[in-house]
Enzyme design. Structure first.
Site: not given
Ligand code: F6R
Length: 610
Positions: A2, A27, A75, A101-102, A487, A506, A605
């Site tokens: 965030c 973020r 986020w 944020n958290g 990626k 394997h 990010k």
């Protein structure tokens, strides 16, 4: 995770908040919102689901007057991606507004208690408990005291900006395990979770530490701990220019940052190599040289790309440094109850310096008395400040969500560390010199690889029709296989698996047929012949093969369907070159699919939650 920004000062807040949050969008970007407090104590707020652009569109042509405000890009952790769950959140009266944020771990108990007292909640978030808690406390306390008292009841992590419409000249910020800094302007303050939001206005910042809150008016700022003891804070000057955070003419940040690979290595190595003497000088480790000399083991930890860089470091440090190394994904490290020994050194690798899992692993080691060091890019970040010593990457901000230039820089720094530690032990002058000389040539070698960008784009087009890929490598290039697969997954949402080429027989080889391509990282090194045999095995099962090979290798072209060449270098340095075509391949694959490569879905990010 965030992005949060708060503003107080002489200018209209909204344009500054919008500009700031745009720079922090990486973020988190599932919804965004703001609250502005006018001088008349009126609050205007708007929220929108989606990227910040959706919020811009929603408010276009409207005015939100006020010189105090907060903004957030989310986020999601608690509660779905809806407008109601978007921040900022407010109390019942709509006076106290909070962007967070958290994660508030005890929010369920707090919410129950607040509901019992008649508070009405609008969202499903943990965050909304905070404005209601403050609303409860403010009945008998000042705004500042009420915030402090509320924070004392909260368990969890937070970076917070808080406004109260009854106090249109006060902005409060608080931090506990989620990054927060204050940009010190001229008659104004900009609080943000990351420097990218403040650089346009000021280079002078104060970093808040855990358990601190800051109270700002347009002309003053004071920092306290939660017992209201005043904290003297140092002002740091950030020398990143705002332009560095821009795209610099590239279509997007990811491509720009891949093309910044050569400078990333140059900047990470500059002034640190004494090539003639086969030595390395790392300022951030100068006080730790005796510790490193006596070290018996290095424990490396990081997440994602940083973890894979650490895995390359393991091969380097054991082969050339002569020291045992263990590498763990940080998210597992503390849960497996690691056994520490006398002589251990813990090394965290993190571009952002804020990754919660890496920080937790670091804390675990530090609390057990292990000396902790870091390889970090973001100056003044939590991990950088928490470590006893460390090496900065000096590569400027990495904005694209997928880590690219950070990887080549981290591997280069691990090569420096290998020389440093190796020369303290058995490494000869000749070997030290050789690695140093070769490392100096790497930036130009990356430039040569980058020249094949068009061919790699063509290759991505050719392979667009496939939905599954296997990435194979051995030894130094096994972590590169994992990184290449990561990626492709994150940028193009295509299934890709990294695998040790020796492990293929394997199990994974069962998947191979004409619809399942493999990417072999097969430079001419000590495991080259084994890789060739593995390519033959795949071809025998009609699997399409792309190979990353050493320039001049004609043999591989006879068996692989497509080959991308990298220059010849020392085996331990090949990952810095072989990763570049894989970054570009993933990039073009994503672009051809029409995806936003800078902001892949579901990612952020800097992962500041566990
Ligand atoms: C992958 C990626 C992530 C990060 C990981 C660690 O492209 O970006 O896997 O590498 O989240 O981030 P830092 O290095 O900031 O700790």
């Amino acid at each position: 995770m965030c992005g949060i920004v708060g503003y107080i000062g002489k200018e209209e807040a909204l344009p500054i908040l919008l500009e700031g949050i745009k720079n922090l969008e990486y973020r988190g970007y599932d919804s965004a919102g703001f609250a502005i407090v006018g001088d008349d104590k009126k609050v205007s707020s708007e929220k929108a689901v989606g990227k910040v652009a959706a919020l811009f569109e929603k408010i276009s042509g409207r005015s939100f007057p006020g010189k105090l405000g907060i903004i957030h890009s989310r986020w999601a952790t608690h509660g779905g991606v809806t407008e109601l769950n978007a921040h900022p959140h407010s109390d019942c009266a709509g006076k106290i507004w909070v962007a967070h944020n958290g994660i508030i771990e005890n929010y369920k108990e707090l919410k129950k208690e607040l509901l019992g007292k008649g508070h009405k909640f609008k969202s499903e978030t943990d965050t909304e408990t905070i404005p209601h808690l403050i609303e409860e406390e403010i009945k008998t306390l000042s705004f500042q005291e009420a915030v402090r008292s509320a924070l004392k009841k909260i368990r969890g992590t937070y970076g917070l900006v808080i406004v109260n419409s009854d106090e249109p000249h006060t902005l409060i910020a608080a931090r506990n395990f989620s990054p927060l800094l204050i940009g010190l302007g001229d008659g104004e303050y900009i609080v943000a979770s990351d420097a990218a939001a403040v650089l346009k206005y000021t280079k002078n910042v104060v970093y808040l530490d855990d358990g601190e809150m800051a109270v700002m008016t347009p002309s003053s700022h004071k920092v306290f701990d939660l017992d209201m003891n005043h904290r003297e804070k140092e002002t740091h000057v950030i020398d990143w220019s705002p332009e560095l955070a821009q795209k610099g003419g590239y279509a997007n940040f990811m491509l720009k940052e891949i093309f910044e690979g050569p400078e990333a290595v140059e900047n990470s190595v500059r002034g640190r190599l004494i090539a003639k003497e086969g030595l390395v000088k790392l300022g951030g480790l100068s006080d730790s040289l005796p510790l490193l000399r006596d070290a018996k083991r290095i424990l490396i930890s990081g997440c994602g790309t940083a973890y894979y860089a650490g895995r390359v470091g393991e091969y380097m440090l054991e082969e050339y440094g002569g020291i045992p190394v263990e590498v763990d994904v940080a998210s597992e490290f503390r849960y497996r109850k690691p056994v520490f020994r006398e002589g251990d050194i813990f090394l965290a690798i993190s571009q952002s310096g804020e990754t919660a899992d890496t920080l937790a692993a670091l804390r675990e080691a530090k609390e057990k008395g292990v000396p902790v060091m870091g390889i970090v890019n973001a100056i003044g970040s939590t991990i950088a400040r928490y470590t006893d010593a460390g090496v900065y990457q000096h590569i400027g901000p990495e904005i694209g969500v997928a880590s690219t230039k950070a990887f080549v820089s981290q591997v280069s720094i691990l090569a420096l560390l290998t020389i440093l530690i190796g020369r303290q032990r058995e490494m000869s002058l000749v070997t030290g010199r050789r690695i140093a000389e070769e490392l100096k040539k790497i930036p130009d070698m990356i430039r040569r690889v980058l020249k094949q960008n068009d061919e790699i784009a063509e290759l991505a087009r050719k392979y667009q029709k496939f939905n599954n890929f296997l990435y194979l490598g051995r030894k130094y290039n096994l972590p590169v296989a994992y990184e290449g697969a990561l990626k492709l997954k994150e940028i193009s949402y295509i299934h890709a698996e990294g695998c040790g080429a020796g492990e293929m027989k394997h199990g994974p080889i069962a998947m191979i047929d004409e619809n399942f391509p493999s990417v072999f990282i097969a430079p001419q090194d000590s495991v080259y012949e084994k890789m060739i045999s593995n390519i033959e095995e795949v071809k025998a099962r009609r699997g399409p093969v792309i190979a990353i090979a050493t320039e001049g290798d004609e043999k591989i072209g006879e068996i692989a369907d497509d080959v991308i060449f990298i220059p010849k270098t020392l085996e331990m340095l090949t990952p810095i070159l072989s990763v570049i075509p894989l970054q570009l391949f993933a990039y073009h694959f994503g672009v051809l699919k029409g995806l936003d490569v800078d902001k892949p879905r579901n990612l952020a990010k800097s992962v500041t939650v566990e």
